[in-house]
Design an enzyme around this catalytic site. Structure first.
Site, PDB file in Angstrom:
ATOM      1  N   HIS A 180      33.299  36.630  26.123  1.00 51.63           N
ATOM      2  CA  HIS A 180      34.523  37.115  25.497  1.00 51.63           C
ATOM      3  C   HIS A 180      34.347  37.827  24.162  1.00 51.63           C
ATOM      4  O   HIS A 180      35.331  38.256  23.581  1.00 51.63           O
ATOM      5  CB  HIS A 180      35.477  35.930  25.302  1.00 51.63           C
ATOM      6  N   HIS A 181      33.145  37.985  23.660  1.00 45.74           N
ATOM      7  CA  HIS A 181      32.957  38.634  22.363  1.00 45.74           C
ATOM      8  C   HIS A 181      32.952  40.162  22.453  1.00 45.74           C
ATOM      9  O   HIS A 181      33.121  40.827  21.436  1.00 45.74           O
ATOM     10  CB  HIS A 181      31.661  38.163  21.701  1.00 45.74           C
ATOM     11  N   ALA A 182      32.753  40.702  23.653  1.00 44.63           N
ATOM     12  CA  ALA A 182      32.716  42.158  23.792  1.00 44.63           C
ATOM     13  C   ALA A 182      34.063  42.759  23.387  1.00 44.63           C
ATOM     14  O   ALA A 182      35.122  42.237  23.740  1.00 44.63           O
ATOM     15  CB  ALA A 182      32.377  42.549  25.225  1.00 44.63           C
ATOM     16  N   HIS A 213      27.984  28.392  19.302  1.00 50.00           N
ATOM     17  CA  HIS A 213      27.201  29.549  18.866  1.00 50.00           C
ATOM     18  C   HIS A 213      25.862  29.140  18.279  1.00 50.00           C
ATOM     19  O   HIS A 213      25.713  28.057  17.742  1.00 50.00           O
ATOM     20  CB  HIS A 213      27.990  30.364  17.851  1.00 50.00           C
TER      21      HIS A 213
END
Length: 176
Positions: free
Chosen positions: A137-139, A175
């Site tokens: 989901h970081h894109a 993370h």
């Protein structure tokens, strides 16, 4: 209560990709998780599906066309041809999103599984959809970020919003 219907989406190819020797993202772990599903017989408790690879059209429902086009062309052998685009799209050696063999294929497999899960939820075929290769989901719309190239979560949410008024997404990743 009533038994929940669980759908498991897994592509046998998704664990064959390699971000590089010092990178913490290890797609081969997806194969290990799948072997645990098989070894413990969990597959008997759910419907198992081989997902479709997401299409460019599906990915550009969120991502920009120039970004997806870049991802579809870049590979370790042609990096020098894409120097300015690599900086623009946050990909390459000096980022947490390296260019590796099969990068685009990995993104299509991961994203396709999440989209398929959302379609199954929308159609009432399942109560729970599992895609261990998803959650990237970081894109961003036009940029890789945090090991993620295509935001499969946004793509799945867009699919869910076709049927549901609201979608709750809870981020539980850890993370480095």
């Amino acid at each position: 209560g009533t038994k929940r219907r669980v759908s498991y989406f897994y592509s046998p190819d998704v664990g064959h990709f390699y971000y590089g020797p010092s990178h913490p993202m290890k797609p081969h772990r997806l194969k290990l998780a799948h072997h645990l599903v098989l070894s413990y017989g969990l597959y008997h408790q759910m419907e198992c599906y081989r997902p479709h690879p997401a299409t460019v059209g599906e990915m550009t429902k969120f991502h920009s066309e120039d970004y997806i086009n870049f991802l579809s062309k870049i590979n370790p052998d042609n990096l020098r041809n894409f120097t300015s685009q690599m900086q623009k799209f946050n990909a390459g050696e000096y980022t947490d999103c390296p260019v590796f063999d099969g990068l685009f294929e990995f993104a299509t497999l991961s994203s396709g599984a999440s989209i398929d899960g959302a379609v199954h939820l929308n159609s009432g075929k399942t109560d729970i959809a599992i895609n261990w290769s998803g959650g990237l989901h970081h894109a961003k719309k036009s940029e890789a970020s945090g090991f993620c190239y295509v935001n499969d979560i946004v793509l799945a949410i867009l699919e869910l919003l076709k049927v549901h008024a609201r979608v709750l997404y809870i981020d539980i990743d850890v993370h480095h």
